[in-house]
Design a protein around this motif. Sequence first.
Motif, PDB file in Angstrom:
ATOM      1  N   GLU A 224       0.813  -1.217   0.000  1.00  0.00           N
ATOM      2  CA  GLU A 224       0.000   0.000   0.000  1.00  0.00           C
ATOM      3  C   GLU A 224       0.846   1.266   0.000  1.00  0.00           C
ATOM      4  OE1 GLU A 224      -2.559  -0.280   3.354  1.00  0.00           O
ATOM      5  OE2 GLU A 224      -3.511  -2.155   2.688  1.00  0.00           O
ATOM      6  N   HIS A 225       2.179   1.106   0.070  1.00  0.00           N
ATOM      7  CA  HIS A 225       3.080   2.260   0.108  1.00  0.00           C
ATOM      8  C   HIS A 225       3.948   2.257  -1.151  1.00  0.00           C
ATOM      9  CE1 HIS A 225       2.247   3.490   4.311  1.00  0.00           C
ATOM     10  NE2 HIS A 225       1.898   2.220   4.418  1.00  0.00           N
ATOM     11  N   LYS A 226       3.796   3.288  -1.932  1.00  0.00           N
ATOM     12  CA  LYS A 226       4.456   3.365  -3.231  1.00  0.00           C
ATOM     13  C   LYS A 226       5.973   3.253  -3.108  1.00  0.00           C
ATOM     14  CE  LYS A 226       4.684   6.279  -7.355  1.00  0.00           C
ATOM     15  NZ  LYS A 226       4.244   7.560  -7.970  1.00  0.00           N
ATOM     16  N   ALA A 227       6.557   2.455  -3.996  1.00  0.00           N
ATOM     17  CA  ALA A 227       8.011   2.325  -4.175  1.00  0.00           C
ATOM     18  C   ALA A 227       8.700   1.478  -3.115  1.00  0.00           C
ATOM     19  CB  ALA A 227       8.694   3.694  -4.257  1.00  0.00           C
ATOM     20  N   MET A 228       7.938   0.868  -2.202  1.00  0.00           N
ATOM     21  CA  MET A 228       8.587  -0.039  -1.256  1.00  0.00           C
ATOM     22  C   MET A 228       8.809  -1.411  -1.891  1.00  0.00           C
ATOM     23  SD  MET A 228       9.569   1.330   1.537  1.00  0.00           S
ATOM     24  CE  MET A 228       9.988  -0.208   2.330  1.00  0.00           C
ATOM     25  N   LEU A 229       7.764  -1.952  -2.492  1.00  0.00           N
ATOM     26  CA  LEU A 229       7.847  -3.242  -3.165  1.00  0.00           C
ATOM     27  C   LEU A 229       7.235  -3.132  -4.547  1.00  0.00           C
ATOM     28  CD1 LEU A 229       6.742  -5.653  -0.273  1.00  0.00           C
ATOM     29  CD2 LEU A 229       9.060  -5.393  -1.166  1.00  0.00           C
ATOM     30  N   GLU A 230       7.816  -3.848  -5.490  1.00  0.00           N
ATOM     31  CA  GLU A 230       7.286  -3.898  -6.848  1.00  0.00           C
ATOM     32  C   GLU A 230       6.750  -5.299  -7.121  1.00  0.00           C
ATOM     33  OE1 GLU A 230       7.013  -1.314  -8.676  1.00  0.00           O
ATOM     34  OE2 GLU A 230       8.294   0.097  -7.569  1.00  0.00           O
ATOM     35  N   LYS A 231       5.685  -5.382  -7.932  1.00  0.00           N
ATOM     36  CA  LYS A 231       5.076  -6.667  -8.272  1.00  0.00           C
ATOM     37  C   LYS A 231       5.067  -6.857  -9.787  1.00  0.00           C
ATOM     38  CE  LYS A 231       1.241  -5.617  -6.118  1.00  0.00           C
ATOM     39  NZ  LYS A 231      -0.132  -5.720  -5.589  1.00  0.00           N
ATOM     40  N   VAL A 260       7.942 -10.613  -6.427  1.00  0.00           N
ATOM     41  CA  VAL A 260       8.053  -9.435  -5.561  1.00  0.00           C
ATOM     42  C   VAL A 260       9.516  -9.018  -5.483  1.00  0.00           C
ATOM     43  CG1 VAL A 260       7.632  -8.509  -3.254  1.00  0.00           C
ATOM     44  CG2 VAL A 260       6.059 -10.218  -4.234  1.00  0.00           C
ATOM     45  N   THR A 261       9.788  -7.767  -5.838  1.00  0.00           N
ATOM     46  CA  THR A 261      11.135  -7.209  -5.774  1.00  0.00           C
ATOM     47  C   THR A 261      11.091  -5.870  -5.034  1.00  0.00           C
ATOM     48  OG1 THR A 261      10.852  -6.120  -7.926  1.00  0.00           O
ATOM     49  CG2 THR A 261      11.845  -8.320  -7.925  1.00  0.00           C
ATOM     50  N   LEU A 262      12.258  -5.322  -4.731  1.00  0.00           N
ATOM     51  CA  LEU A 262      12.324  -4.032  -4.047  1.00  0.00           C
ATOM     52  C   LEU A 262      12.049  -2.881  -5.004  1.00  0.00           C
ATOM     53  CD1 LEU A 262      15.488  -4.434  -1.780  1.00  0.00           C
ATOM     54  CD2 LEU A 262      13.092  -4.656  -1.110  1.00  0.00           C
ATOM     55  N   GLY A 263      11.274  -1.910  -4.517  1.00  0.00           N
ATOM     56  CA  GLY A 263      11.129  -0.655  -5.230  1.00  0.00           C
ATOM     57  C   GLY A 263      12.243   0.296  -4.804  1.00  0.00           C
ATOM     58  N   GLU A 264      12.170   1.527  -5.260  1.00  0.00           N
ATOM     59  CA  GLU A 264      13.231   2.493  -4.948  1.00  0.00           C
ATOM     60  C   GLU A 264      13.368   2.716  -3.448  1.00  0.00           C
ATOM     61  OE1 GLU A 264      14.565   7.126  -5.933  1.00  0.00           O
ATOM     62  OE2 GLU A 264      12.744   6.279  -6.821  1.00  0.00           O
ATOM     63  N   TRP A 306       2.911   2.004   8.871  1.00  0.00           N
ATOM     64  CA  TRP A 306       4.281   1.984   8.364  1.00  0.00           C
ATOM     65  C   TRP A 306       4.796   3.402   8.163  1.00  0.00           C
ATOM     66  CZ3 TRP A 306       8.641  -0.480   7.596  1.00  0.00           C
ATOM     67  CH2 TRP A 306       9.528  -0.048   6.607  1.00  0.00           C
ATOM     68  N   ARG A 307       6.002   3.658   8.606  1.00  0.00           N
ATOM     69  CA  ARG A 307       6.671   4.932   8.327  1.00  0.00           C
ATOM     70  C   ARG A 307       7.782   4.665   7.317  1.00  0.00           C
ATOM     71  NH1 ARG A 307      10.148   9.046  12.253  1.00  0.00           N
ATOM     72  NH2 ARG A 307      10.155  10.763  10.770  1.00  0.00           N
ATOM     73  N   ASN A 308       7.745   5.381   6.204  1.00  0.00           N
ATOM     74  CA  ASN A 308       8.713   5.160   5.130  1.00  0.00           C
ATOM     75  C   ASN A 308      10.139   5.494   5.559  1.00  0.00           C
ATOM     76  OD1 ASN A 308       7.220   4.158   2.975  1.00  0.00           O
ATOM     77  ND2 ASN A 308       6.619   6.195   2.262  1.00  0.00           N
ATOM     78  N   PRO A 309      11.137   4.862   4.934  1.00  0.00           N
ATOM     79  CA  PRO A 309      12.521   5.294   5.153  1.00  0.00           C
ATOM     80  C   PRO A 309      12.671   6.747   4.716  1.00  0.00           C
ATOM     81  CG  PRO A 309      12.379   3.809   3.267  1.00  0.00           C
ATOM     82  CD  PRO A 309      11.050   3.767   3.952  1.00  0.00           C
ATOM     83  N   HIS A 310      13.560   7.492   5.394  1.00  0.00           N
ATOM     84  CA  HIS A 310      13.687   8.921   5.110  1.00  0.00           C
ATOM     85  C   HIS A 310      15.131   9.353   5.337  1.00  0.00           C
ATOM     86  CE1 HIS A 310      12.632   8.234   9.338  1.00  0.00           C
ATOM     87  NE2 HIS A 310      13.374   9.294   9.631  1.00  0.00           N
TER      88      HIS A 310
END
Length: 329
Positions: A224-231, A260-264, A306-310
């Motif tokens: 549900e959080h953009k760029a964390m995981l790619e499908k 499932v891979t990592l997003g940016e 979830w809090r995104n990396p920053h």
Amino acid sequence: MLRRSPQDLPSAAFANLMGILDGAHDSGKVSIDLHFEVQTMLANLLDFYEGYPDVLLELKGIDRLSLKPDLIEALNFHGRRQREILDVAQFYQIDERAQMMLHDLSAQMQKDGLDSMFSNVRLPFPALLLTVPEPKVGEWPAALITQDDDALYTQIYLANRHGLFPNLLIFRSQGSSVDILHSPTFALSQVIGENVTEEAAIKQEKSLCSGFLAMAVGMSILFEHKAMLEKEEVPTYPRAERRRAQKSGRTLPNKSIIKVTLGELGRHQLEATSDKRQASEGGTPRRRAHWVQGHFMRNRSGGISWRNPHIRGVGPLLEQERHISSDED
């Protein structure tokens, strides 16, 4: 022993199953010959339950009439239920770097006590089969996870180059409690006098259950959080294999695998986790601009957020080339 492709297994299922509840396997695992790859693991799992429980009874030379009616009923129901679940389950294949990130996050969630809230998270599908990359050493695990109202049910399968081993236990998670249920396969092993203990089965499957369940919950939230995981959705069976099956009069299941891979941001999360580990080993606080890992936390409504990396620190962010491997602890 012959190794057969997925399309050969249905017609030769009885001839190519090996070591059913064999005493050589301390945990009592049931084994099916397979090529050691995801597509074949899935095909063999489907084929196994298509013939369940007859395939077990045939291999051990057990007459149905020699078993109590309630056990036969339980075995038949389990086979039907497993087929129904696998028919609707979505298959997820996590790559190595995504597994590393989710493993770290799942360990942190369990450390923070968030595992008591897992059953409050809605999975993206009512049932999912989660696979990870083949390990260099040991057996290759997969987990079938289903959600029923406020409870999660997890079953662990193991594979190696000699076979596929269905679960003996089913773990029911609800709130902070985890109930351990015996599968009918376990009950059958007890009736026919095989050397299978509940303690050995728990030792084999429980820690894997906890890890897979945490990864599934974390993955569901991060989608549900953009760029964390790619499908990426790909067919389970290549086109050429589907055509061969059609020509031979068989119909392959219309299933797909979601890779499932990592997003940016997921890559930055993995980078930040590696940096934190290195900083803790070196004991030197970081002042320059750098990525800080994201984390799960309890929200005010009683769920998990979830809090995104920053980025934290001073000065410009200096990108560095990094090589992160699964051997790093």
